[in-house]
Scaffold this motif. Structure first.
Motif, PDB file in Angstrom:
ATOM      1  N   LYS A 105       0.838  -1.190   0.000  1.00 56.24           N
ATOM      2  CA  LYS A 105       0.000   0.000   0.000  1.00 56.24           C
ATOM      3  C   LYS A 105       0.878   1.248   0.000  1.00 56.24           C
ATOM      4  O   LYS A 105       1.695   1.442   0.900  1.00 56.24           O
ATOM      5  N   ASP A 131       1.705   4.757   0.838  1.00 51.95           N
ATOM      6  CA  ASP A 131       1.235   5.602   1.921  1.00 51.95           C
ATOM      7  C   ASP A 131       1.243   7.070   1.498  1.00 51.95           C
ATOM      8  O   ASP A 131       0.211   7.724   1.496  1.00 51.95           O
ATOM      9  N   HIS A 134      -2.340  10.637  -1.811  1.00 44.19           N
ATOM     10  CA  HIS A 134      -0.944  10.293  -1.576  1.00 44.19           C
ATOM     11  C   HIS A 134       0.075  11.420  -1.732  1.00 44.19           C
ATOM     12  O   HIS A 134       1.168  11.321  -1.211  1.00 44.19           O
ATOM     13  N   ARG A 145       6.733   6.777   0.811  1.00 42.20           N
ATOM     14  CA  ARG A 145       6.539   5.907   1.974  1.00 42.20           C
ATOM     15  C   ARG A 145       5.521   4.836   1.605  1.00 42.20           C
ATOM     16  O   ARG A 145       4.463   5.126   1.056  1.00 42.20           O
ATOM     17  N   ILE A 146       5.888   3.625   1.909  1.00 39.21           N
ATOM     18  CA  ILE A 146       4.999   2.491   1.673  1.00 39.21           C
ATOM     19  C   ILE A 146       4.632   1.943   3.038  1.00 39.21           C
ATOM     20  O   ILE A 146       5.497   1.804   3.919  1.00 39.21           O
ATOM     21  N   ALA A 147       3.359   1.641   3.222  1.00 40.89           N
ATOM     22  CA  ALA A 147       2.889   1.108   4.493  1.00 40.89           C
ATOM     23  C   ALA A 147       3.588  -0.216   4.774  1.00 40.89           C
ATOM     24  O   ALA A 147       4.069  -0.897   3.858  1.00 40.89           O
ATOM     25  N   THR A 148       3.665  -0.592   6.040  1.00 43.30           N
ATOM     26  CA  THR A 148       4.295  -1.853   6.419  1.00 43.30           C
ATOM     27  C   THR A 148       3.676  -2.984   5.615  1.00 43.30           C
ATOM     28  O   THR A 148       2.456  -3.146   5.605  1.00 43.30           O
TER      29      THR A 148
END
Length: 90
Positions: free
Chosen positions: A21, A23, A52, A66-69
């Motif tokens: 996902k 972020d 975004h 930034r990419i979600a965990t």
């Protein structure tokens, strides 16, 4: 602006392909204003833009993504892709 937008779409697509996902993409307010003047109404109404793209001072010459965990499944898939890229040539 067209190439920058294409790059952001590529980042979004790559995240989706991996099941990750996206972020946020952090950009300078100056860059955001320039893009707002040059992108189409459709692009500015897109989920990518509305959800975004965020302002962050000091990002005139670069952006942060930034990419979600990732989920364990997403992480495993990304590792498999990276392993295949590092595999020795046949």
């Amino acid at each position: 602006a067209k190439r920058t937008w294409a790059w952001f779409e590529s980042l979004e697509h790559a995240a989706q392909e991996l099941g990750a996902k996206l972020d946020v993409i952090l950009l300078s307010p100056v860059i955001i204003r320039a893009l707002e003047r040059r992108l189409t109404k459709r692009q500015l109404a897109s989920t990518l833009w509305r959800r975004h793209i965020r302002r962050a001072s000091g990002h005139d010459a670069h952006h942060h993504l930034r990419i979600a965990t990732p989920s364990p499944r997403c992480d495993a898939r990304a590792r498999a892709i990276l392993s295949s890229l590092n595999a020795p040539a046949p």
